[in-house]
Design a protein around this motif. Structure first.
Motif, PDB file in Angstrom:
ATOM      1  N   ASP A  46      12.852  -0.005 -18.691  1.00  0.00           N
ATOM      2  CA  ASP A  46      11.740   0.947 -18.740  1.00  0.00           C
ATOM      3  C   ASP A  46      10.567   0.515 -17.861  1.00  0.00           C
ATOM      4  O   ASP A  46       9.711   1.325 -17.535  1.00  0.00           O
ATOM      5  CB  ASP A  46      11.243   1.137 -20.173  1.00  0.00           C
ATOM      6  N   PHE A  47      10.535  -0.755 -17.480  1.00  0.00           N
ATOM      7  CA  PHE A  47       9.426  -1.264 -16.673  1.00  0.00           C
ATOM      8  C   PHE A  47       9.847  -1.593 -15.241  1.00  0.00           C
ATOM      9  O   PHE A  47       9.118  -2.259 -14.516  1.00  0.00           O
ATOM     10  CB  PHE A  47       8.811  -2.509 -17.329  1.00  0.00           C
ATOM     11  N   GLU A  48      11.016  -1.119 -14.797  1.00  0.00           N
ATOM     12  CA  GLU A  48      11.483  -1.421 -13.447  1.00  0.00           C
ATOM     13  C   GLU A  48      10.664  -0.726 -12.367  1.00  0.00           C
ATOM     14  O   GLU A  48      10.519  -1.232 -11.275  1.00  0.00           O
ATOM     15  CB  GLU A  48      12.957  -1.059 -13.287  1.00  0.00           C
ATOM     16  N   SER A  49      10.126   0.423 -12.658  1.00  0.00           N
ATOM     17  CA  SER A  49       9.334   1.174 -11.684  1.00  0.00           C
ATOM     18  C   SER A  49       7.981   0.507 -11.460  1.00  0.00           C
ATOM     19  O   SER A  49       7.327   0.066 -12.403  1.00  0.00           O
ATOM     20  CB  SER A  49       9.131   2.598 -12.209  1.00  0.00           C
ATOM     21  N   HIS A  73       5.655   9.396 -15.271  1.00  0.00           N
ATOM     22  CA  HIS A  73       5.880   8.026 -15.746  1.00  0.00           C
ATOM     23  C   HIS A  73       5.199   7.775 -17.097  1.00  0.00           C
ATOM     24  O   HIS A  73       5.758   7.096 -17.959  1.00  0.00           O
ATOM     25  CB  HIS A  73       5.427   7.006 -14.710  1.00  0.00           C
ATOM     26  N   SER A  74       4.013   8.336 -17.287  1.00  0.00           N
ATOM     27  CA  SER A  74       3.345   8.149 -18.585  1.00  0.00           C
ATOM     28  C   SER A  74       4.110   8.881 -19.687  1.00  0.00           C
ATOM     29  O   SER A  74       4.210   8.395 -20.805  1.00  0.00           O
ATOM     30  CB  SER A  74       1.885   8.596 -18.541  1.00  0.00           C
ATOM     31  N   SER A  75       4.682  10.017 -19.347  1.00  0.00           N
ATOM     32  CA  SER A  75       5.490  10.769 -20.315  1.00  0.00           C
ATOM     33  C   SER A  75       6.711   9.952 -20.748  1.00  0.00           C
ATOM     34  O   SER A  75       7.052   9.894 -21.934  1.00  0.00           O
ATOM     35  CB  SER A  75       5.917  12.098 -19.702  1.00  0.00           C
ATOM     36  N   ALA A  76       7.365   9.304 -19.793  1.00  0.00           N
ATOM     37  CA  ALA A  76       8.536   8.470 -20.114  1.00  0.00           C
ATOM     38  C   ALA A  76       8.137   7.286 -20.989  1.00  0.00           C
ATOM     39  O   ALA A  76       8.846   6.948 -21.951  1.00  0.00           O
ATOM     40  CB  ALA A  76       9.199   7.991 -18.827  1.00  0.00           C
ATOM     41  N   LEU A  77       6.999   6.668 -20.681  1.00  0.00           N
ATOM     42  CA  LEU A  77       6.536   5.535 -21.491  1.00  0.00           C
ATOM     43  C   LEU A  77       6.128   5.984 -22.892  1.00  0.00           C
ATOM     44  O   LEU A  77       6.368   5.275 -23.870  1.00  0.00           O
ATOM     45  CB  LEU A  77       5.367   4.829 -20.796  1.00  0.00           C
ATOM     46  N   GLU A  78       5.570   7.182 -22.979  1.00  0.00           N
ATOM     47  CA  GLU A  78       5.209   7.724 -24.298  1.00  0.00           C
ATOM     48  C   GLU A  78       6.470   8.016 -25.107  1.00  0.00           C
ATOM     49  O   GLU A  78       6.534   7.705 -26.305  1.00  0.00           O
ATOM     50  CB  GLU A  78       4.383   9.001 -24.131  1.00  0.00           C
ATOM     51  N   LYS A  79       7.469   8.576 -24.472  1.00  0.00           N
ATOM     52  CA  LYS A  79       8.727   8.909 -25.143  1.00  0.00           C
ATOM     53  C   LYS A  79       9.400   7.652 -25.695  1.00  0.00           C
ATOM     54  O   LYS A  79      10.020   7.677 -26.755  1.00  0.00           O
ATOM     55  CB  LYS A  79       9.670   9.608 -24.155  1.00  0.00           C
ATOM     56  N   SER A  80       9.239   6.534 -24.997  1.00  0.00           N
ATOM     57  CA  SER A  80       9.803   5.255 -25.448  1.00  0.00           C
ATOM     58  C   SER A  80       8.945   4.590 -26.521  1.00  0.00           C
ATOM     59  O   SER A  80       9.331   3.567 -27.072  1.00  0.00           O
ATOM     60  CB  SER A  80       9.943   4.296 -24.260  1.00  0.00           C
ATOM     61  N   GLY A  81       7.758   5.157 -26.781  1.00  0.00           N
ATOM     62  CA  GLY A  81       6.881   4.602 -27.809  1.00  0.00           C
ATOM     63  C   GLY A  81       5.992   3.474 -27.308  1.00  0.00           C
ATOM     64  O   GLY A  81       5.349   2.791 -28.096  1.00  0.00           O
ATOM     65  N   SER A 137       7.357  -9.373 -23.619  1.00  0.00           N
ATOM     66  CA  SER A 137       8.721  -9.885 -23.550  1.00  0.00           C
ATOM     67  C   SER A 137       9.276  -9.734 -22.123  1.00  0.00           C
ATOM     68  O   SER A 137       9.903 -10.653 -21.580  1.00  0.00           O
ATOM     69  CB  SER A 137       9.603  -9.130 -24.548  1.00  0.00           C
ATOM     70  N   HIS A 138       9.046  -8.571 -21.515  1.00  0.00           N
ATOM     71  CA  HIS A 138       9.490  -8.316 -20.138  1.00  0.00           C
ATOM     72  C   HIS A 138       8.819  -9.313 -19.183  1.00  0.00           C
ATOM     73  O   HIS A 138       9.483  -9.919 -18.334  1.00  0.00           O
ATOM     74  CB  HIS A 138       9.131  -6.877 -19.747  1.00  0.00           C
ATOM     75  N   PHE A 139       7.529  -9.485 -19.335  1.00  0.00           N
ATOM     76  CA  PHE A 139       6.761 -10.393 -18.487  1.00  0.00           C
ATOM     77  C   PHE A 139       7.271 -11.835 -18.634  1.00  0.00           C
ATOM     78  O   PHE A 139       7.447 -12.546 -17.649  1.00  0.00           O
ATOM     79  CB  PHE A 139       5.278 -10.301 -18.853  1.00  0.00           C
ATOM     80  N   ASN A 140       7.527 -12.253 -19.877  1.00  0.00           N
ATOM     81  CA  ASN A 140       8.041 -13.605 -20.129  1.00  0.00           C
ATOM     82  C   ASN A 140       9.415 -13.803 -19.488  1.00  0.00           C
ATOM     83  O   ASN A 140       9.703 -14.869 -18.941  1.00  0.00           O
ATOM     84  CB  ASN A 140       8.098 -13.901 -21.622  1.00  0.00           C
TER      85      ASN A 140
END
Length: 97
Positions: free
Chosen positions: A10-13, A48-56, A85-88
């Protein structure tokens, strides 16, 4: 499972990384400021904000200030945990030999 498997798709973009990075250090930020900070189009930010919102991962607040619509964003607790977690995982990948 390798380190790369722990990266969150979800954070690849770069836009989603940017949105999350901005929200990690701000409480609420409005659409215009976010768009300006990331130098992206309205459509890019909206999708992109819509996708992040959909993922919670983020919360989107839509309101009217006077007669003008105002959209604001903030990171959720789930989003904060997922992004850390992604950043780590990225940090481990960079430091691996």
């Amino acid at each position: 499972m390798g380190i790369i498997d722990k990266l969150n798709k979800d954070f690849e973009s770069r836009v989603r990384l940017g949105i999350m990075s901005v929200l990690m250090v701000n409480d609420w930020i409005d659409f215009t400021e976010m768009k300006s900070l990331l130098n992206i189009t309205d459509g890019n930010l909206a999708s992109h904000s819509s996708a992040l919102e959909k993922s919670g991962y983020i919360e989107v607040k839509k309101e009217f200030v006077g007669k003008k619509p105002k959209t604001s964003y903030r990171v959720t607790n789930i989003g904060r945990t997922a992004f850390i977690s992604h950043f780590n995982s990225l940090e481990k990948l960079i430091k691996s030999k």
